[in-house]
Scaffold this motif. Sequence first.
Motif, short mmCIF file in Angstrom:
data_model
loop_
_atom_site.label_atom_id
_atom_site.label_comp_id
_atom_site.label_asym_id
_atom_site.label_seq_id
_atom_site.Cartn_x
_atom_site.Cartn_y
_atom_site.Cartn_z
N THR A 276 -25.33 -63.39 32.67
CA THR A 276 -26.47 -64.20 32.23
C THR A 276 -26.78 -64.07 30.74
N ARG A 277 -26.04 -63.28 30.01
CA ARG A 277 -26.41 -62.94 28.64
C ARG A 277 -26.49 -64.15 27.72
N ASP A 278 -25.77 -65.20 28.00
CA ASP A 278 -25.78 -66.38 27.14
C ASP A 278 -26.77 -67.45 27.60
N ASN A 279 -27.52 -67.17 28.66
CA ASN A 279 -28.52 -68.14 29.13
C ASN A 279 -29.66 -68.24 28.12
N ASP A 280 -30.30 -69.39 28.08
CA ASP A 280 -31.38 -69.59 27.10
C ASP A 280 -32.73 -69.86 27.75
N GLY A 281 -32.85 -69.52 29.04
CA GLY A 281 -34.13 -69.65 29.71
C GLY A 281 -34.95 -68.38 29.55
N MET A 282 -35.79 -68.11 30.53
CA MET A 282 -36.62 -66.90 30.49
C MET A 282 -35.76 -65.65 30.52
N THR A 283 -36.18 -64.62 29.79
CA THR A 283 -35.52 -63.31 29.86
C THR A 283 -36.27 -62.43 30.85
N GLY B 279 -42.86 -71.57 31.95
CA GLY B 279 -42.44 -71.49 30.56
C GLY B 279 -42.65 -70.13 29.92
N VAL B 280 -42.92 -69.09 30.72
CA VAL B 280 -42.97 -67.73 30.18
C VAL B 280 -41.59 -67.40 29.60
N LYS B 281 -41.56 -66.82 28.42
CA LYS B 281 -40.28 -66.52 27.77
C LYS B 281 -39.72 -65.16 28.16
N TYR B 282 -40.61 -64.19 28.37
CA TYR B 282 -40.18 -62.84 28.74
C TYR B 282 -41.05 -62.33 29.89
N LEU B 283 -40.40 -61.87 30.95
CA LEU B 283 -41.09 -61.23 32.06
C LEU B 283 -40.49 -59.85 32.24
#
Length: 259
Positions: free
Chosen positions: A140-147, A70-74
């Motif tokens: 992938t720009r419209d994906n809503d998972g991890m960035t 569930g990390v939002k940004y890596l």
Amino acid sequence: MAKPLDYIFPNPPAGLDPRALDLERIPESVAVIMDGNGRWAKKRALNRLKGHKAGIEAVRETIRCASDLGVKYLTIYSFSTENWKRPEDEVVGLMDLFAKTMLAEVDGLHEEGVRVRTIGDLSMLPQETRDAFGEAWEKTRDNDGMTLVVAVNYGGRQEILRACEACMRRAALVAEAGGEVEAPTEEMFEEGLYTFGMPDPDVVIRTSGEMRVSNFLLWQIAYSEFVVTDVLWPDFNRYTFLECLLDYQGRDRRFGGVA
């Protein structure tokens, strides 16, 4: 939402209990300085590019593990502005590796809902490498998972200068229009950063035991926690990542306040 811990960490080594990880305190933003590819290769009498290729599996596993938790940004530090000083064959090999790896991985990342973006000056990269990163972003720009943020030809000092120049241009336009030039604020300054709109890293992980920031996210890591592991990057896996997160969760973050 994080996946079950026994799914993410199915075979923990003795003495490492994934259940000790608090899923309610997973960092929103993790940054990684991936170090030790060259030393890993040298220990095996291989050339440095073999070490970089070996590090791809560590990147792949870290991305999957971070996303599952569930990390939002890596943010991964792939190539710094100083890395151009390396031998030409290594640089050329890295640029080719970036392009081939990104193209090979983008479909899988897209299926996982991961959004891929870059920070840094891509204008100096070979066209093939720029195209690969551009294709990943568009897909992938419209994906809503991890960035997944790939720092490539990135330098923290250069980014700060870039933001200063943006503030100066803004002030010059205001003055030219006859308006009153205001003193810059942190918010105004951050609009000129590559990372504008992203949270600052909660934790910075550095591998191979080195104790330096290497011109990485100098503005953004003002209050980040640092976790250093002696593990060389190609040997980094989900259990090393777990150890780093447990270390992070053991900290008391006060952001300059009192205990």
